[in-house]
Motif scaffolding. Sequence first.
Motif, PDB file in Angstrom:
ATOM      1  N   MET A 155       0.833  -1.202   0.000  1.00  0.00           N
ATOM      2  CA  MET A 155       0.000   0.000   0.000  1.00  0.00           C
ATOM      3  C   MET A 155       0.870   1.255   0.000  1.00  0.00           C
ATOM      4  SD  MET A 155      -2.940   1.242   2.714  1.00  0.00           S
ATOM      5  CE  MET A 155      -1.755   1.603   4.038  1.00  0.00           C
ATOM      6  N   GLU A 156       1.934   1.227   0.793  1.00  0.00           N
ATOM      7  CA  GLU A 156       2.822   2.389   0.861  1.00  0.00           C
ATOM      8  C   GLU A 156       3.532   2.625  -0.468  1.00  0.00           C
ATOM      9  OE1 GLU A 156       5.252   2.914   4.362  1.00  0.00           O
ATOM     10  OE2 GLU A 156       3.918   1.622   5.528  1.00  0.00           O
ATOM     11  N   ILE A 157       3.843   1.547  -1.181  1.00  0.00           N
ATOM     12  CA  ILE A 157       4.456   1.695  -2.506  1.00  0.00           C
ATOM     13  C   ILE A 157       3.481   2.386  -3.457  1.00  0.00           C
ATOM     14  CG2 ILE A 157       5.268   0.446  -4.550  1.00  0.00           C
ATOM     15  CD1 ILE A 157       6.435  -1.662  -2.661  1.00  0.00           C
ATOM     16  N   VAL A 158       2.226   1.949  -3.445  1.00  0.00           N
ATOM     17  CA  VAL A 158       1.203   2.548  -4.314  1.00  0.00           C
ATOM     18  C   VAL A 158       1.109   4.057  -4.068  1.00  0.00           C
ATOM     19  CG1 VAL A 158      -1.263   2.659  -4.841  1.00  0.00           C
ATOM     20  CG2 VAL A 158      -0.151   0.433  -4.554  1.00  0.00           C
ATOM     21  N   TYR A 159       1.043   4.440  -2.807  1.00  0.00           N
ATOM     22  CA  TYR A 159       0.934   5.865  -2.475  1.00  0.00           C
ATOM     23  C   TYR A 159       2.218   6.618  -2.808  1.00  0.00           C
ATOM     24  CZ  TYR A 159      -3.647   5.696  -0.246  1.00  0.00           C
ATOM     25  OH  TYR A 159      -5.005   5.588  -0.025  1.00  0.00           O
ATOM     26  N   ALA A 160       3.359   5.991  -2.582  1.00  0.00           N
ATOM     27  CA  ALA A 160       4.643   6.639  -2.879  1.00  0.00           C
ATOM     28  C   ALA A 160       4.792   6.934  -4.367  1.00  0.00           C
ATOM     29  CB  ALA A 160       5.796   5.760  -2.403  1.00  0.00           C
ATOM     30  N   THR A 212      -3.551   5.589  -5.167  1.00  0.00           N
ATOM     31  CA  THR A 212      -4.360   5.406  -3.956  1.00  0.00           C
ATOM     32  C   THR A 212      -4.932   3.996  -3.976  1.00  0.00           C
ATOM     33  OG1 THR A 212      -6.361   6.236  -5.064  1.00  0.00           O
ATOM     34  CG2 THR A 212      -5.039   7.850  -3.833  1.00  0.00           C
ATOM     35  N   VAL A 213      -5.489   3.574  -2.830  1.00  0.00           N
ATOM     36  CA  VAL A 213      -6.163   2.283  -2.756  1.00  0.00           C
ATOM     37  C   VAL A 213      -7.584   2.490  -2.248  1.00  0.00           C
ATOM     38  CG1 VAL A 213      -3.994   1.049  -2.328  1.00  0.00           C
ATOM     39  CG2 VAL A 213      -5.383   1.801  -0.390  1.00  0.00           C
ATOM     40  N   VAL A 237      -4.103  -2.786  10.468  1.00  0.00           N
ATOM     41  CA  VAL A 237      -2.743  -2.830  11.001  1.00  0.00           C
ATOM     42  C   VAL A 237      -2.767  -2.454  12.480  1.00  0.00           C
ATOM     43  CG1 VAL A 237      -1.643  -2.333   8.801  1.00  0.00           C
ATOM     44  CG2 VAL A 237      -2.298  -0.442  10.280  1.00  0.00           C
ATOM     45  N   SER A 238      -1.830  -3.022  13.239  1.00  0.00           N
ATOM     46  CA  SER A 238      -1.779  -2.745  14.677  1.00  0.00           C
ATOM     47  C   SER A 238      -1.025  -1.461  14.980  1.00  0.00           C
ATOM     48  CB  SER A 238      -1.110  -3.919  15.408  1.00  0.00           C
ATOM     49  OG  SER A 238       0.181  -4.165  14.877  1.00  0.00           O
ATOM     50  N   ASP A 239      -0.177  -1.045  14.037  1.00  0.00           N
ATOM     51  CA  ASP A 239       0.602   0.172  14.233  1.00  0.00           C
ATOM     52  C   ASP A 239      -0.083   1.348  13.529  1.00  0.00           C
ATOM     53  OD1 ASP A 239       2.746  -1.150  15.625  1.00  0.00           O
ATOM     54  OD2 ASP A 239       3.343  -1.985  13.689  1.00  0.00           O
ATOM     55  N   THR A 240       0.617   2.464  13.484  1.00  0.00           N
ATOM     56  CA  THR A 240       0.107   3.656  12.800  1.00  0.00           C
ATOM     57  C   THR A 240      -0.029   3.391  11.309  1.00  0.00           C
ATOM     58  OG1 THR A 240       1.230   5.062  14.421  1.00  0.00           O
ATOM     59  CG2 THR A 240       0.505   6.113  12.385  1.00  0.00           C
ATOM     60  N   VAL A 241      -1.112   3.869  10.724  1.00  0.00           N
ATOM     61  CA  VAL A 241      -1.336   3.694   9.288  1.00  0.00           C
ATOM     62  C   VAL A 241      -0.427   4.647   8.516  1.00  0.00           C
ATOM     63  CG1 VAL A 241      -2.995   3.879   7.399  1.00  0.00           C
ATOM     64  CG2 VAL A 241      -3.729   3.005   9.636  1.00  0.00           C
ATOM     65  N   ASN A 242       0.308   4.096   7.577  1.00  0.00           N
ATOM     66  CA  ASN A 242       1.167   4.891   6.705  1.00  0.00           C
ATOM     67  C   ASN A 242       0.836   4.594   5.253  1.00  0.00           C
ATOM     68  OD1 ASN A 242       3.241   6.449   8.294  1.00  0.00           O
ATOM     69  ND2 ASN A 242       3.538   4.433   9.199  1.00  0.00           N
ATOM     70  N   PRO A 243       0.680   5.662   4.437  1.00  0.00           N
ATOM     71  CA  PRO A 243       0.724   7.079   4.796  1.00  0.00           C
ATOM     72  C   PRO A 243      -0.572   7.508   5.495  1.00  0.00           C
ATOM     73  CG  PRO A 243       0.168   6.863   2.499  1.00  0.00           C
ATOM     74  CD  PRO A 243       0.428   5.469   2.993  1.00  0.00           C
ATOM     75  N   PRO A 244      -0.575   8.675   6.172  1.00  0.00           N
ATOM     76  CA  PRO A 244      -1.760   9.119   6.921  1.00  0.00           C
ATOM     77  C   PRO A 244      -3.016   9.238   6.068  1.00  0.00           C
ATOM     78  CG  PRO A 244       0.155  10.422   7.522  1.00  0.00           C
ATOM     79  CD  PRO A 244       0.568   9.587   6.358  1.00  0.00           C
ATOM     80  N   GLU A 245      -2.864   9.565   4.788  1.00  0.00           N
ATOM     81  CA  GLU A 245      -4.044   9.733   3.923  1.00  0.00           C
ATOM     82  C   GLU A 245      -4.784   8.422   3.663  1.00  0.00           C
ATOM     83  OE1 GLU A 245      -0.921  10.727   3.266  1.00  0.00           O
ATOM     84  OE2 GLU A 245      -0.437  10.586   1.124  1.00  0.00           O
ATOM     85  N   ALA A 246      -4.168   7.299   4.046  1.00  0.00           N
ATOM     86  CA  ALA A 246      -4.829   6.001   3.866  1.00  0.00           C
ATOM     87  C   ALA A 246      -5.594   5.571   5.107  1.00  0.00           C
ATOM     88  CB  ALA A 246      -3.789   4.946   3.512  1.00  0.00           C
TER      89      ALA A 246
END
Length: 338
Positions: A88-93, A97-98, A104-113
């Motif tokens: 997902m982060e690769i798609v946004y980078a 978008t998805v 996920v148990s941690d913070t969602v990256n990137p924030p816009e997702a």
Amino acid sequence: MMNQKHMVNLKWVLSLVLIASLLVLSACGNNKVDTVQETSSNQVMETATAETTSDTSEQAIEVTDLAGNVVKLDKVPERVIALSAGDMEIVYALGGTVVGRTTVSDTVNPPEAEDVPELGNMMNLSLEKIASLNPDLIIAHQQLNAKSVPALKEMGVNVLLTGASTLDDIYKTIDIIGTVMQKNSEADTLIKKIEDKVKSVNKSENPVRALIVFGVSGNWMVALPNSLSGNLLEVAGGVNIAKDYPQLEKYSQYAQLNTERILEANPDAIFLISPGPAKVAMDSFTKEMENNPAWQSIDAVKNGHFVLLPNSLFGSNPGPRVVESIDFFIEELEKVKQ
């Protein structure tokens, strides 16, 4: 009456006027033709450009995923679901978008997702939710989503399989997703950023000797250099004491945890990674070491160099944040040297 000489001069003047007039008319005519030709040429070029742009966005796309499957798309996908945080982060980078992601148990990256609909965790997906989002491409992990892949394909949706076991696999994944999204230039830039990070690592003449333990309570293994965490340890300048351990038949990136060999190697640092809750894993393995006095003789244990690796950076493909994974190892290895 005019004499003959005046008559001749008048004819000469009239002839010059006539010739000049013809030249002016001829020039105007040529300018008009040139203008028409230039306008026509511009229109042809504009039409060709528009057709090229249209062809680029609508052309068929074909890639081979990390499982060796050929994936064919009629056009650039518009409704993408990514079943791993790294993908997902690769798609946004890359500027995309998805429409769906895993929990996920941690913070969602990137924030816009963060507000993107959740589809369950990687091991327990909601196929109904996935179908309701009408995706035209699903990016899945070939190992972690193995049980769900047949059902995903039965939906009639293109499934692209990833699964980064090494840094080279991350490069390949970025390149494949970049091709699918028609973001090849952006993919090249992202790959170069990671490559530059790797080149910048200063390898020590006296590298830290480390052990990476992977698993859950009662089922511990050690990570080999062909695993993602093992590969990144070496990229960061560490030495994996388990590099010569025989790999497990079912999990070729790991080896059996052999206490005798570990005691003999006496690692400077021990890193732990678990697919389950981090604190539970840490407490469980710590208790197992306390129950075996032999572990207390290892330098890593005596000096407190027993570190939990964050799942977001080492659990599976960390995507663009693999540079953070490398930095994490570098910082921890430096602490051992101090």
